[in-house]
Design an enzyme around this catalytic site. Sequence first.
Site, mmCIF file in Angstrom:
data_model
loop_
_atom_site.group_PDB
_atom_site.id
_atom_site.type_symbol
_atom_site.label_atom_id
_atom_site.label_comp_id
_atom_site.label_asym_id
_atom_site.label_seq_id
_atom_site.Cartn_x
_atom_site.Cartn_y
_atom_site.Cartn_z
ATOM 1 N N ARG A 59 1.055 -0.970 0.042
ATOM 2 C CA ARG A 59 0.284 0.063 0.411
ATOM 3 C C ARG A 59 0.715 1.541 -0.301
ATOM 4 O O ARG A 59 0.551 2.381 -0.320
ATOM 5 C CB ARG A 59 -0.761 -0.087 1.096
ATOM 6 C CG ARG A 59 -2.039 -0.540 0.596
ATOM 7 C CD ARG A 59 -3.116 -1.088 2.305
ATOM 8 N NE ARG A 59 -2.267 -2.589 2.388
ATOM 9 C CZ ARG A 59 -2.222 -2.549 4.096
ATOM 10 N NH1 ARG A 59 -4.037 -2.136 4.578
ATOM 11 N NH2 ARG A 59 -2.062 -3.867 4.451
ATOM 12 N N GLU A 96 5.216 -10.616 16.106
ATOM 13 C CA GLU A 96 5.006 -10.866 17.455
ATOM 14 C C GLU A 96 5.421 -12.559 17.090
ATOM 15 O O GLU A 96 6.016 -12.652 18.983
ATOM 16 C CB GLU A 96 3.477 -11.183 18.082
ATOM 17 C CG GLU A 96 2.540 -11.691 19.101
ATOM 18 C CD GLU A 96 1.861 -10.914 18.843
ATOM 19 O OE1 GLU A 96 0.687 -10.996 20.118
ATOM 20 O OE2 GLU A 96 0.787 -10.859 17.859
#
Length: 174
Positions: A59, A96
């Site tokens: 994006r 994570e």
Amino acid sequence: MEELKSFIRHVQDFPKKGIGFKDITTLLKEEPQFCRVIDLICEHFNNKKIDSVLGIEARGFIFAGAVAYKLKKGMIPVRKPGKLPAETIKEEYMLEYGTDAVEMHLDAVKSGSKVLIVDDLLATGGTVKATCNLIEKAGGIVQGIAFLIELDFLKGRDKLKDYDIFTLLHFESE
Ligand code: AMP
């Protein structure tokens, strides 16, 4: 800015449960809003010396391409591993669970060249910090970083203390 913010669609549990996804397609499809975002980013960095505009897959390309056009600069793509055809440099960063990486062509940034990074959204800051490392490995200077959206509660800015960051829309909570 509140008006611009209303064009961002919040999609809960995408791409997986627990994530509040900020969908920018609802802003992109509106001509005045998309153009306003590009104009505001360009106005902010207008007085700074910039040699190239760098966009991060995918994006980020949408905004970086338009900013590069308006500032009359070249555009450098940073991509996920294995997508760029010539010799690349790579920077890994922590997620994570596990790691991810970004790549840039070895000859994309000239030594001493001043680069403006443009991306859609700052979340944890891992992707942009890795991109800053790529630019600096190549001998370039991170002249500024522009985001359409910043998720303040994820504190990505803490990883980017050395840089001039400009964000149009802040979200203080999910
Ligand atoms: P990060 O490395 O955590 O700052 O995230 C980097 C990229 O992941 C951003 O440039 C976005 O394209 C995407 N991203 C992360 N979190 C979100 C979210 N909540 N909504 C939309 N895109 C996101």
